[in-house]
Structure formats: C-alpha cells, structure tokens
Write a protein that holds these residues in place. Structure first.
Motif, PDB file in Angstrom:
ATOM      1  N   UNK A 170      -3.687 -13.192   3.290  1.00  0.00           N
ATOM      2  CA  UNK A 170      -5.113 -12.971   3.532  1.00  0.00           C
ATOM      3  C   UNK A 170      -5.528 -11.521   3.324  1.00  0.00           C
ATOM      4  N   UNK A 171      -4.567 -10.632   3.097  1.00  0.00           N
ATOM      5  CA  UNK A 171      -4.924  -9.237   2.933  1.00  0.00           C
ATOM      6  C   UNK A 171      -3.750  -8.415   2.440  1.00  0.00           C
ATOM      7  N   UNK A 172      -4.011  -7.175   2.097  1.00  0.00           N
ATOM      8  CA  UNK A 172      -2.986  -6.287   1.563  1.00  0.00           C
ATOM      9  C   UNK A 172      -1.807  -6.172   2.524  1.00  0.00           C
ATOM     10  N   UNK A 173      -0.612  -6.099   1.927  1.00  0.00           N
ATOM     11  CA  UNK A 173       0.594  -5.948   2.727  1.00  0.00           C
ATOM     12  C   UNK A 173       1.161  -7.249   3.241  1.00  0.00           C
ATOM     13  N   UNK A 174       0.737  -8.374   2.659  1.00  0.00           N
ATOM     14  CA  UNK A 174       1.303  -9.667   3.028  1.00  0.00           C
ATOM     15  C   UNK A 174       0.816 -10.209   4.351  1.00  0.00           C
ATOM     16  N   UNK A 175      -0.466 -10.018   4.661  1.00  0.00           N
ATOM     17  CA  UNK A 175      -1.013 -10.507   5.921  1.00  0.00           C
ATOM     18  C   UNK A 175      -1.025 -12.041   5.961  1.00  0.00           C
ATOM     19  N   UNK A 185      -3.711 -14.496  -7.372  1.00  0.00           N
ATOM     20  CA  UNK A 185      -5.138 -14.452  -7.057  1.00  0.00           C
ATOM     21  C   UNK A 185      -5.691 -13.037  -7.036  1.00  0.00           C
ATOM     22  N   UNK A 186      -4.983 -12.143  -6.364  1.00  0.00           N
ATOM     23  CA  UNK A 186      -5.437 -10.762  -6.177  1.00  0.00           C
ATOM     24  C   UNK A 186      -4.311 -10.004  -5.505  1.00  0.00           C
ATOM     25  N   UNK A 195       1.752 -10.215  -3.166  1.00  0.00           N
ATOM     26  CA  UNK A 195       2.416  -8.915  -3.217  1.00  0.00           C
ATOM     27  C   UNK A 195       2.963  -8.684  -4.625  1.00  0.00           C
ATOM     28  N   UNK A 196       3.246  -7.433  -4.946  1.00  0.00           N
ATOM     29  CA  UNK A 196       3.768  -7.149  -6.282  1.00  0.00           C
ATOM     30  C   UNK A 196       5.155  -7.781  -6.469  1.00  0.00           C
ATOM     31  N   UNK A 197       5.898  -7.926  -5.392  1.00  0.00           N
ATOM     32  CA  UNK A 197       7.199  -8.597  -5.501  1.00  0.00           C
ATOM     33  C   UNK A 197       7.010 -10.072  -5.855  1.00  0.00           C
ATOM     34  N   UNK A 220       0.700 -21.096  -1.234  1.00  0.00           N
ATOM     35  CA  UNK A 220       2.044 -21.456  -1.695  1.00  0.00           C
ATOM     36  C   UNK A 220       2.975 -20.273  -1.493  1.00  0.00           C
ATOM     37  N   UNK A 221       4.272 -20.583  -1.427  1.00  0.00           N
ATOM     38  CA  UNK A 221       5.263 -19.526  -1.575  1.00  0.00           C
ATOM     39  C   UNK A 221       5.797 -19.602  -3.004  1.00  0.00           C
TER      40      UNK A 221
END
Length: 450
Positions: free
Chosen positions: A161-166, A206-207, A212-214, A177-178
C-alpha cells in the motif's frame, strides 16, 4: 482477399493519393498509390492507421462521471481512489467482461485499434484467488475477442500500500499477489490471450508504492514483452518517496531498475529537469493520459522539454472517463498551451502541423509501448481508420490539414469506418455489436449499483 481504395491515405512513408489497399488473411499485402479504383473496390475518402491506446483500466468505465460531486474536505486523486475501491467491491467476472467490452467498443469507434490493458483487478470480492487465478485476465481477453480490438495484456503486480513494502489496505485486497502467485497469474494470462491474433503479453509492476525494486527484479523475467509502471503521477507520491528514500520516484526508478526501450512510464507528471532528460535518454516511452490526468487534477507533463531531450510518448485513456482518441491528443496540446500561454507547442518546429506531429508521435510511441505493429505498410496488420470527410471541420482538407481538423475542430463522430486485421468492425461510426454490448453493460451496471 479484400480491396479498399482511398482518395488519400497516411502511409508509413507519408501521405499518398489514390491508394489501393489489398488485404489477405488480415495483413496488408499491397499498397499502390496513384491507382484508379476498380469496380469491386470499397471506396473511402481518407485512411489513417489505427492509434494504440497504451494505458487502460477498462473496469473503471463503469463509474465514469459518477465521482463529480464535491466532498466535505475537497477532492483529489486520493478521494477518487476510495470511490474506485468501493465500485470494485461490487464487480463479478461477468461484470468485468461486460464493462471491458463496452470500453473496447467505444475505443474502436473513436479510432483506437489496440489497447494496453493495465489489468490489476485479479481476485474475488473477499480477496481470494479464483480457481483459475487468471479468471479476470481471461475475461479481459474475452472482451477483446468479442469486440475485435487488438490486445496487449499487462497483468499488474500489486503487493503493498505504500513505499517500503507497507501492508496493503482492505480496499486493495482484490489486487494483491506475491511473486509466486503472480507467476501463476502470468501463465494463465498467456493461455488466455493465445487464441487472439497479434496479442502481446507484457507485465506491469503497479508503482513503486505497490512493488519493491526487489519484487520488480523478480518478475521481469516472466515475459519478454513490454513493462509498464505508474510513476510520479501525484505530488503526494513524490513527497512520500522523498521521505522514504531521499529520492524522487523517477530518479529512484532510473537508479534502481533496468529501464530501457522496453519500458513505458505512465504519467511521470512531476519530474525535475534532470529526471526529464534522464527518462528521455533511457529510451522509455512516456505514457500520457491527458484527459484522465486533467480529470484527476494530476498536473501537466513537461512534454516540450522531454521531446527536446529525445523522448517519445504515446497516449492512453486510463480511467476511461471519456474515450476519445483525438481528444487525448487535443488535451495534451491544450495543457501545454495553458501552462506556457503559447500555441502550437508540441509541433516543436516552425512550419510543422501540430495535429500531424501529435498523431505521428502517439502512433510510434504507442507501438513501441505495446509491442504491436502499427502503420499502413505492406506486411502490417490491416488496422485502418477512415474519417468522414463530410464533417464541416474536415470538408475540403487534405493531408496534415485533415489531421489538424480531426484533432482540434471535431468533438466526436468523425470516424466513419474501422477495420481491424481487415475486418470492418465500425461502419458509419457504429461498432457492429454496439447494441448487444451496451445491453450487457447496462445489466452489469444494474447489478453493481444495486
């Protein structure tokens, strides 16, 4: 074999007069300018290649125009998003297919012949996967097959839901999904589009908020097709990314992912001059959706600076609040005029037609972004749009002047016929299945609203 004859046609090599077009098995096999029509030819005035629509969320057509009442604290993209989540909660697979078919009919009637479906609605109402995890991707493919539009399917990876894997919110449960389940989803999507002619499978993190970049690195090998991502659409997104990483979204993406000509960066509205130049030099396409960006209050893309740095762009209908191919080009230019208090901004050089420049740019950029072949040339799919040159804004105009008239002086209704792989899908401005599709769409809306 089909033979069409046009008084003028916008070929891959430029404008030509008296053009005979031969179509076999959906492909253009001959283009002969300077030809006299023969008795068996179907005759028309002016031919254009169909435009690619590089960014669509088809399901959002269901609530177009339904979010235009002001709320208690002022409205923004983020309040609109909550309304979108509420609409999504009520959709079943049959609804998704019916709504997508309605959107695709309208796209064809407007002059779009290929759509990039940025498809992130994946799961059942409770967030659980369907028995076939790609059930809703299959429904999108079904809508494309029923209406005849060419499809570039872009299943969306959405995990946070947000930056940093929220942790995702409740409203996002149908999207999530994972990496492992997304791999299965991609397999199902590939099977769904396999029967469709010229279909392309890409993917879409999505964004940077939702992937995350990983995770992006892990999913990129799942297809050799296009890669699309939302980025820097809203200032809040920029501010949140800066607070989290110390970098702006486009800067962070270019630093952290292998962005190249395979990529399409959707919106990229809020960039510094350095980001603008770096994005242009990466080879990525700017996916611009001017009507939606205006409707949501996103902002204005720095188009002249991007183009001057060598950047390329295409257009999409995004939320499908209004589906209008020429209208997207017009809104793109008008936004630049308003921001700079100038005219003919995106013509970019003295003596150039603005309408023709916009059209050519969107044609080439959209083709690159969607992985499809466009343009009127031997060997290309016969995806052709004819204009009704009896329209007052088109009467007597030729060449680039006709494109200027179409983009700037026609509201809607100037598209006469549309052929997709040589099959006439639109005649006198109406899709051959318009009424049947509309009835299914109306039934879906009744279920959703109820």
């Amino acid at each position: 074999m089909t033979r069409l004859w046009f008084e003028s046609a916008f070929l891959a090599t430029g404008w030509a007069k008296d053009v005979a077009v031969t179509i076999e098995n959906g492909v253009i096999t001959a283009l002969v300018p300077g030809s006299a029509p023969t008795p068996g030819d179907e005759r028309h005035a002016l031919a254009l290649p169909g435009l690619p629509n590089l960014h669509s969320h088809a399901f959002q057509r269901a609530f177009a125009g339904a979010t235009e009442v002001r709320g208690p604290t002022g409205d923004s993209f983020w309040t609109w998003r909550e309304a979108m989540y509420r609409a999504v909660d009520r959709m079943d697979p049959e609804d998704v297919e019916a709504i997508a078919a309605q959107a695709y009919v309208e796209m064809l009637e407007a002059g779009f012949t290929r759509v990039g479906e940025f498809h992130y609605l994946h799961h059942d109402r409770d967030g659980r996967a369907y028995a076939d995890i790609g059930e809703l991707s299959t429904r999108i493919a079904g809508a494309a097959e029923a209406t005849g539009i060419a499809l570039t399917l872009l299943p969306v990876f959405y995990a946070h839901s947000g930056f940093g894997g929220q942790v995702p919110s409740h409203g996002q449960r149908r999207f999530i999904n994972d990496v492992e389940s997304f791999g299965r989803l991609m397999g199902s999507a590939a099977r769904a589009i396999a029967p469709l002619p010229d279909a392309v499978l890409g993917l879409a993190p999505h964004s940077l908020r939702a992937a995350t970049v990983e995770e992006i690195a892990a999913i990129l090998p799942l297809t050799h097709g296009p890669v699309h991502i939302h980025v820097a659409e809203q200032m809040k997104e920029v501010e949140d990314c800066l607070a989290w990483s110390g970098r702006r979204p486009v800067e962070y993406l270019l630093d952290s992912a292998p962005v190249d000509s395979r990529w399409c960066l959707i919106h990229a509205t809020h960039m510094t001059p350095d980001e603008t130049v770096r994005m242009a030099r990466s080879g990525a396409i700017a996916g611009l959706c001017p009507i939606t960006e205006a409707n949501l209050g996103d902002g204005i893309f720095p188009a002249p600076e991007f183009v001057a740095a060598g950047g390329a762009y295409g257009v999409g209908s995004d939320s499908n609040v209004l589906i209008d191919a020429a209208g997207e080009l017009r809104q793109l230019e008008y936004s630049q005029r308003l921001a700079r208090r100038a005219r003919n901004v995106l013509a970019m050089a003295e003596g150039r037609s603005t309408g023709a420049t916009l059209f050519q740019s969107a044609l080439a950029g959209g083709a690159q972004a969607l992985g499809g072949t466009v343009g009127l040339a031997v060997g290309a799919p016969a995806d052709i749009v004819s204009l009704d040159m009896r329209h007052p804004a088109l009467e007597g105009r030729q060449g680039d002047a006709a494109l200027d008239g179409w983009v700037f002086a026609v509201a809607q209704g100037s598209v006469d016929c549309v052929w997709r792989r040589g099959t006439k899908l639109v005649e006198r401005g109406r899709h051959r299945d318009r009424e049947a599709v509309r009835l299914r769409f109306r039934a879906a809306l009744a279920r959703i609203v109820a």
